[in-house]
Design a protein around this motif. Structure first.
Motif, mmCIF file in Angstrom:
data_model
loop_
_atom_site.group_PDB
_atom_site.id
_atom_site.type_symbol
_atom_site.label_atom_id
_atom_site.label_comp_id
_atom_site.label_asym_id
_atom_site.label_seq_id
_atom_site.Cartn_x
_atom_site.Cartn_y
_atom_site.Cartn_z
ATOM 1 N N TYR A 435 0.833 -1.190 0.000
ATOM 2 C CA TYR A 435 0.000 0.000 0.000
ATOM 3 C C TYR A 435 0.873 1.247 0.000
ATOM 4 O O TYR A 435 1.939 1.266 0.623
ATOM 5 C CB TYR A 435 -0.915 0.013 1.240
ATOM 6 N N ARG A 436 0.390 2.291 -0.672
ATOM 7 C CA ARG A 436 1.093 3.575 -0.729
ATOM 8 C C ARG A 436 0.309 4.603 0.073
ATOM 9 O O ARG A 436 -0.891 4.432 0.313
ATOM 10 C CB ARG A 436 1.270 4.014 -2.185
ATOM 11 N N PRO A 437 0.922 5.715 0.470
ATOM 12 C CA PRO A 437 0.248 6.665 1.358
ATOM 13 C C PRO A 437 -0.817 7.521 0.685
ATOM 14 O O PRO A 437 -1.787 7.912 1.340
ATOM 15 C CB PRO A 437 1.395 7.563 1.850
ATOM 16 N N ALA A 438 -0.600 7.864 -0.592
ATOM 17 C CA ALA A 438 -1.500 8.803 -1.267
ATOM 18 C C ALA A 438 -1.988 8.205 -2.579
ATOM 19 O O ALA A 438 -1.358 7.310 -3.146
ATOM 20 C CB ALA A 438 -0.795 10.130 -1.529
ATOM 21 N N MET A 439 -3.097 8.725 -3.057
ATOM 22 C CA MET A 439 -3.606 8.230 -4.328
ATOM 23 C C MET A 439 -2.626 8.546 -5.450
ATOM 24 O O MET A 439 -2.412 7.748 -6.358
ATOM 25 C CB MET A 439 -4.981 8.855 -4.614
ATOM 26 N N GLN A 440 -1.976 9.736 -5.357
ATOM 27 C CA GLN A 440 -1.085 10.176 -6.425
ATOM 28 C C GLN A 440 0.114 10.897 -5.828
ATOM 29 O O GLN A 440 -0.001 11.645 -4.866
ATOM 30 C CB GLN A 440 -1.838 11.110 -7.379
ATOM 31 N N CYS A 441 1.299 10.683 -6.425
ATOM 32 C CA CYS A 441 2.557 11.234 -5.923
ATOM 33 C C CYS A 441 3.591 11.084 -7.036
ATOM 34 O O CYS A 441 3.413 10.278 -7.959
ATOM 35 C CB CYS A 441 2.988 10.464 -4.672
ATOM 36 N N ILE A 442 4.675 11.827 -6.969
ATOM 37 C CA ILE A 442 5.770 11.673 -7.929
ATOM 38 C C ILE A 442 6.269 10.229 -7.979
ATOM 39 O O ILE A 442 6.697 9.754 -9.024
ATOM 40 C CB ILE A 442 6.931 12.628 -7.581
#
Length: 471
Positions: A435-442
């Motif tokens: 899992y990643r922290p945000a829906m969108q990121c660099i």
């Protein structure tokens, strides 16, 4: 012979100013071979040398407490065992051993560790993460940096560093070295322009923007006879001192150099703690290894993004958050909690590593239009592969990337958790289980900003090298 000669005196004085600090120790480098396969590995000492420039770091911040990377180097007093220096890092070998090739053959890779010269014999230990995800000693060697076989005299510098940004003495700053590969004599002005442009862009992106005064930036390129670096999958082979190329581990967009010794022997003539290599190519590509270096194709339309994204890997050990693009690595059969600060296996949602950023009431896992995103992404990846297979102009690939980013932004725009920090399934090259922290990121796609969790991960490393600032 060298493009930089007219500015040699000015550049040398700025390098000296960047390094200025009373009684700054020399820089020791230990080169060793790391070899093995998917099941086992071993180490062998190559050489110990004293680099031409003093240690660029602050000796009051010798110990690393960030707990990043696959490996750690520890330098301890050989008699008392007192820990004198430590840094976490990852290696190209560590990535290679997850490829299919590593299940079939053994290979050797040159690696290096650097530390301030001690005044006594030391024991240098290389640690690696074990099955508990904790560090344990993999190799240990006793080193006397005053021994007769220590190399103390280096050849003349192959080129002169260009000061891009000098914010103060190196020991109080993060020193970033921008190396160039694939730049001919006629390309030297372009290299300086590329280095200045991309370094300037880095400091428009938070948290680098807010901490710009904590950085020095230097640039250095050794001339090549042909413009650009090798791209073996298309039959292009160019010689260079750095040996940077595309097609690493069979991935057409993965750009690294496997010649660590050459890299270190060039980089040692400028103050550095971090390295970004610019390749003089238009084709999309880059790479980044935590604590080693990162790369970016300087002439690509997406060079700004490539520079920052790959530097995120190298500088802060950030994980890739995308998971639908083909990669060279084999999927792991286990879901160990990642050491990277921006990925989690979510085994214990109540103690999520970035819990301070999660607003009360945010569901974990966090809903997002995963199925719709994956359906579109599968079609997009087929189009991308077809363009590369047909060797279509790079402008068509750039247009596809623009279309993909616009499509993703439109899909995410009205989602209720679009601006929230949570735990979004799909990260670390895996569809499920990470899992990643945000829906969108660099670190997820070609967007413009790091999420707050990635920003924290970057800030921790800046603090390690330049000191903690008021947050």
């Amino acid at each position: 012979m060298f493009r930089f000669f007219p500015r040699l005196l000015a550049a040398a004085s700025l390098v000296a100013a960047g390094l200025a600090q009373a009684a700054q120790p020399a820089t020791v480098r230990v080169d060793y071979t790391h070899s093995g396969n998917a099941l086992s590995d071993s180490y062998a000492l190559e050489q110990v040398l004293v680099e031409p420039l003093p240690w660029p770091g602050d000796t009051t911040r010798n110990l690393d407490n960030t707990n990043r990377g696959q490996n750690r180097v520890e330098v301890a007093d050989a008699k008392t065992g007192d820990l004198l220096y430590s840094r976490d890092f990852s290696t190209i070998f560590g990535e290679w051993r997850t490829t299919d090739e590593a299940t079939k053959i053994s290979r050797g890779f040159s690696e290096s560790v650097r530390f301030p010269k001690p005044d006594r014999p030391v024991r240098v230990r290389i640690l690696k993460r074990d099955e508990r995800n904790a560090f344990s000693v993999a190799w240990s060697v006793e080193i006397d940096t005053d021994a007769p076989d220590v190399v103390r005299k280096q050849p003349a510098a192959p080129a002169t560093p260009i000061p891009i940004r000098v914010s103060g003495p190196s020991p109080q700053k993060v020193d970033l070295l921008v190396l160039g590969d694939g730049y001919t004599q006629a390309d030297m002005k372009k290299f300086e322009t590329d280095a200045r442009r991309l370094a300037a862009h880095l400091f428009t992106v938070s948290p680098f923007k807010e901490r710009a005064d904590d950085f020095n930036v230097w640039a250095l390129a050794v001339l090549t006879l042909e413009s650009g670096v090798s791209r073996p999958s298309t039959g292009v082979h160019h010689a260079s001192k750095l040996g940077t190329r595309y097609d690493i581990f069979g991935s057409e967009r993965y750009v690294l150099t496997l010649d660590n010794r050459a890299l270190r022997e060039i980089a040692q003539y400028a103050p550095y703690e971090f390295i970004e290599i610019l390749v003089n190519n238009e084709t999309y590509g880059g790479g980044g290894i935590f604590g080693q270096f990162s790369t970016a194709a300087a002439s690509n339309e997406w060079a700004d993004y490539l520079f920052v994204h790959e530097f995120g890997h190298h500088f802060a050990g950030l994980a890739d958050e995308y998971y639908t693009s083909p990669v060279a690595y084999a999927a792991s059969s286990t879901r160990m909690e990642p050491w990277e600060p921006n990925a989690t296996a979510l085994r214990d949602p109540a103690n999520l590593k970035w819990a301070k950023h999660v607003k009360a009431g945010t569901p974990l896992p966090t809903p997002w239009p995963k199925a719709e995103y994956e359906e579109y992404s599968r079609a997009y990846q087929k189009r991308r592969a077809a363009l590369r297979a047909a060797n279509r102009p790079e402008s068509e690939m750039n247009a596809l990337f623009r279309e993909d980013l616009a499509r993703t932004k439109a899909l995410f725009a009205k989602q209720p958790y679009r601006q929230m920090i949570g735990a979004f399934e799909g990260a670390n090259y895996e569809v499920k289980g990470y899992y990643r922290p945000a829906m969108q990121c660099i670190m997820f796609d070609r967007s413009e900003a790091f999420c707050p969790v990635c920003q924290d991960g970057i800030t921790d490393i800046i603090d390690l090298y330049a000191g903690v600032k008021q947050r």
